[in-house]
Design an enzyme around this catalytic site. Structure first.
Site, PDB file in Angstrom:
ATOM      1  N   CYS A   1      15.993  14.463  -0.633  1.00 53.68           N
ATOM      2  CA  CYS A   1      15.801  14.400   0.820  1.00 53.68           C
ATOM      3  C   CYS A   1      16.990  15.097   1.467  1.00 53.68           C
ATOM      4  O   CYS A   1      18.088  15.093   0.907  1.00 53.68           O
ATOM      5  CB  CYS A   1      15.784  12.957   1.307  1.00 53.68           C
ATOM      6  SG  CYS A   1      14.426  11.994   0.627  1.00 53.68           S
TER       7      CYS A   1
ATOM      8  N   LYS B   1      -0.481  -3.647   0.030  1.00 52.11           N
ATOM      9  CA  LYS B   1      -0.213  -3.872   1.454  1.00 52.11           C
ATOM     10  C   LYS B   1      -1.149  -4.931   2.034  1.00 52.11           C
ATOM     11  O   LYS B   1      -2.338  -4.939   1.729  1.00 52.11           O
ATOM     12  CB  LYS B   1      -0.419  -2.570   2.219  1.00 52.11           C
ATOM     13  CG  LYS B   1       0.607  -1.501   1.899  1.00 52.11           C
ATOM     14  CD  LYS B   1       0.392  -0.290   2.807  1.00 52.11           C
ATOM     15  CE  LYS B   1       1.303   0.856   2.424  1.00 52.11           C
ATOM     16  NZ  LYS B   1       0.922   1.481   1.135  1.00 52.11           N
TER      17      LYS B   1
ATOM     18  N   ASP C   1       4.274  -4.632   2.095  1.00 54.30           N
ATOM     19  CA  ASP C   1       3.903  -4.277   0.736  1.00 54.30           C
ATOM     20  C   ASP C   1       4.377  -5.431  -0.131  1.00 54.30           C
ATOM     21  O   ASP C   1       5.581  -5.627  -0.285  1.00 54.30           O
ATOM     22  CB  ASP C   1       4.593  -2.962   0.329  1.00 54.30           C
ATOM     23  CG  ASP C   1       3.600  -1.925  -0.144  1.00 54.30           C
ATOM     24  OD1 ASP C   1       2.693  -2.298  -0.905  1.00 54.30           O
ATOM     25  OD2 ASP C   1       3.734  -0.753   0.248  1.00 54.30           O
TER      26      ASP C   1
ATOM     27  N   CYS D   1      15.969   3.056   2.050  1.00 58.44           N
ATOM     28  CA  CYS D   1      14.933   3.687   1.224  1.00 58.44           C
ATOM     29  C   CYS D   1      14.343   2.694   0.222  1.00 58.44           C
ATOM     30  O   CYS D   1      15.059   2.083  -0.555  1.00 58.44           O
ATOM     31  CB  CYS D   1      15.503   4.880   0.473  1.00 58.44           C
ATOM     32  SG  CYS D   1      14.236   5.752  -0.465  1.00 58.44           S
TER      33      CYS D   1
ATOM     34  N   ARG E   1      -6.968   6.432  -2.936  1.00 57.76           N
ATOM     35  CA  ARG E   1      -5.874   7.352  -2.622  1.00 57.76           C
ATOM     36  C   ARG E   1      -4.750   7.271  -3.644  1.00 57.76           C
ATOM     37  O   ARG E   1      -4.498   6.223  -4.213  1.00 57.76           O
ATOM     38  CB  ARG E   1      -5.340   7.129  -1.206  1.00 57.76           C
ATOM     39  CG  ARG E   1      -5.020   5.689  -0.884  1.00 57.76           C
ATOM     40  CD  ARG E   1      -5.730   5.287   0.414  1.00 57.76           C
ATOM     41  NE  ARG E   1      -5.222   4.036   0.955  1.00 57.76           N
ATOM     42  CZ  ARG E   1      -5.814   2.853   0.724  1.00 57.76           C
ATOM     43  NH1 ARG E   1      -6.864   2.763  -0.065  1.00 57.76           N
ATOM     44  NH2 ARG E   1      -5.308   1.766   1.264  1.00 57.76           N
TER      45      ARG E   1
ATOM     46  N   ASP F   1      10.812  -3.950   2.299  1.00 59.22           N
ATOM     47  CA  ASP F   1      10.500  -4.327   0.916  1.00 59.22           C
ATOM     48  C   ASP F   1      11.713  -4.979   0.272  1.00 59.22           C
ATOM     49  O   ASP F   1      12.846  -4.760   0.702  1.00 59.22           O
ATOM     50  CB  ASP F   1      10.112  -3.083   0.106  1.00 59.22           C
ATOM     51  CG  ASP F   1       8.824  -2.458   0.615  1.00 59.22           C
ATOM     52  OD1 ASP F   1       7.919  -3.223   1.004  1.00 59.22           O
ATOM     53  OD2 ASP F   1       8.725  -1.221   0.629  1.00 59.22           O
TER      54      ASP F   1
HETATM   55  C1  PLP Z   1       0.905   2.823   1.080  1.00 57.12           C
HETATM   56  C2  PLP Z   1       0.402   3.530  -0.068  1.00 57.12           C
HETATM   57  C3  PLP Z   1      -0.744   4.328   0.012  1.00 57.12           C
HETATM   58  C4  PLP Z   1      -1.496   4.553   1.296  1.00 57.12           C
HETATM   59  O1  PLP Z   1      -1.978   3.366   1.860  1.00 57.12           O
HETATM   60  P1  PLP Z   1      -2.686   3.387   3.284  1.00 57.12           P
HETATM   61  O2  PLP Z   1      -2.836   1.941   3.612  1.00 57.12           O
HETATM   62  O3  PLP Z   1      -3.981   4.097   3.136  1.00 57.12           O
HETATM   63  O4  PLP Z   1      -1.782   4.109   4.233  1.00 57.12           O
HETATM   64  C5  PLP Z   1      -1.170   4.956  -1.143  1.00 57.12           C
HETATM   65  N1  PLP Z   1      -0.527   4.801  -2.315  1.00 57.12           N
HETATM   66  C6  PLP Z   1       0.568   4.037  -2.421  1.00 57.12           C
HETATM   67  C7  PLP Z   1       1.218   3.893  -3.745  1.00 57.12           C
HETATM   68  C8  PLP Z   1       1.082   3.386  -1.305  1.00 57.12           C
HETATM   69  O5  PLP Z   1       2.198   2.651  -1.412  1.00 57.12           O
HETATM   70  S1  SF4 Z   2      13.051   6.608   3.176  1.00 57.99           S
HETATM   71 FE1  SF4 Z   2      13.822   7.381   1.180  1.00 57.99          FE
HETATM   72  S2  SF4 Z   2      12.364   8.979   0.586  1.00 57.99           S
HETATM   73 FE2  SF4 Z   2      12.033   8.586   2.779  1.00 57.99          FE
HETATM   74  S3  SF4 Z   2      13.306  10.108   3.859  1.00 57.99           S
HETATM   75 FE3  SF4 Z   2      14.533   8.251   3.648  1.00 57.99          FE
HETATM   76  S4  SF4 Z   2      15.684   8.503   1.746  1.00 57.99           S
HETATM   77 FE4  SF4 Z   2      14.030  10.004   1.716  1.00 57.99          FE
END
Ligand code: PLP
Ligand code: SF4
Length: 347
Positions: A101, A315, A308, A108, A92, A271
């Site tokens: 946003c 993760k 993460d 964030c 992915r 994080d």
């Molecule tokens: C979290 C994340 C995903 C998706 O991870 P899932 O465990 O499948 O939800 C994909 N790319 C990045 C960079 C991510 O931080």
């Molecule tokens: S966490 Fe960061 S990117 Fe997500 S809605 Fe809030 S400000 Fe926007």
């Protein structure tokens, strides 16, 4: 209050701030201050400790820099294919559709990018990313994230989704947005019709809801519109000090999400992002909350607690270890109540 706050000056004029909020001075690496009128309407003005307020009112604590904090703790820049496409996991990718946003969350984690006012991805950047996923068959899912994807205009969104669908028709698309709770009025027919048009593969809605009060009548309705169209909804929660760092709140949230057909997907440990230490929960407390929550809620309502890891470690699940020992041909496993059970190997 039926106004949108778009600057700290305006916030100062409109609310009686606490000392810590008052002392906020912006500075480098700081996110813009913006709070939607909808989200403001859910905040209790008379409670300076309101869990919704804590997510969006800046404080001087954001200017504290701790050792071991990073501006890009997930090392997304190192995993970037283009300036907007992050390929960290084999199957992915994440596409940073925009840095804007409607409302900025003080926790964030993508501060390096969010709110820099660069704006939506250009057509060429979208084409380039679509080309990449089209050529990488191992990629089965794309996260359209940011920033908030739904700040794009309908025609920009239409172009983006069309372009990805053309190059990779069977790619699952995750619509990652907080708009359903920050500005639920954005979820109108014309927007939804775009998703209907490009249905060669499933869409999933990924929301970020951190406290049960965010799930009000309007946001439940907005999310239902996706679900009623056949787009499943999943929620990601961020563990936040003074917002949701208690088992009772997590239980209420998980059950309320489930009742509204939103699957509690992840609860994230904070994080190590610069300027967010005051909102981080101790890891030990998070693990305790996970353990207790598991006893209280159904399997469907139970999210996976994850972290993460710093320096782009990716993760990992956060859960107490129930499989205790492997002695000879026997496993020693603990029950949720702390009793021991044995389970033999078959060979
Ligand atoms: C979290 C994340 C995903 C998706 O991870 P899932 O465990 O499948 O939800 C994909 N790319 C990045 C960079 C991510 O931080
Ligand atoms: S966490 Fe960061 S990117 Fe997500 S809605 Fe809030 S400000 Fe926007």
């Amino acid at each position: 209050m039926n106004v949108k706050i778009t600057s700290f000056e305006q916030l100062k004029k409109s609310f009686k701030l606490t000392k810590e909020e008052e002392a906020y001075s912006g500075g480098n690496n700081s996110l813009p201050v913006s709070i939607t009128s909808h989200f403001l309407s859910l905040i209790d003005e008379n409670d300076s400790g309101d869990p919704l307020r804590k997510q969006v009112f800046p404080t001087v604590n954001e200017e504290v820099e701790e050792a071991m904090e990073y501006i890009d703790p997930l090392a997304e820049v190192d995993h970037s294919i283009t300036s907007r496409l992050v390929h960290r996991y084999k199957s992915r990718v994440a596409f940073l559709t925009t840095d804007i946003c409607p409302m900025y969350c003080r926790h964030c984690f993508r501060r390096r990018f969010t709110g820099n006012m660069v704006g939506p991805a250009k057509k060429d950047e979208i084409r380039e990313a679509a080309e990449y996923v089209g050529n990488h068959k191992e990629v089965t899912e794309i996260l359209l994230t940011g920033g908030d994807l739904l700040t794009l205009s309908n025609s920009q969104l239409d172009f983006m989704i069309k372009t990805f669908r053309e190059k990779a028709p069977s790619l699952i698309i995750r619509i990652c947005t907080r708009m359903v709770i920050t500005a639920p009025e954005r979820i109108e027919e014309e927007l939804l019709s775009i998703f209907m048009k490009y249905n060669s593969a499933p869409f999933y809605l990924l929301t970020q809801i951190n406290h049960p009060r965010e799930l009000c009548k309007e946001s439940i309705e907005a999310i239902s519109k996706f679900i009623n169209m056949g787009i499943p909804a999943m929620n990601q929660t961020v563990m936040l000090k003074g917002v949701n760092d208690s088992v009772d709140i997590q239980e209420e949230l998980a059950n309320k999400l489930l009742f509204n057909r939103i699957k509690p997907y992840y609860v994230f440990q904070g994080d190590l992002v610069s300027g967010t230490s005051h909102l981080r929960v101790n890891l030990g407390d998070t693990i305790k909350i996970e353990k207790e929550l598991r006893k209280r809620v159904s399997g469907l309502a139970m999210p996976a607690f994850v972290m993460d890891l710093p320096q782009g470690g990716g993760k990992v699940p956060l859960t107490d270890c129930y499989v205790k020992e492997h002695i000879g041909k026997k496993w020693i496993i603990e029950t949720l109540d702390g009793e021991k059970r044995e389970y033999p190997d078959t060979y």
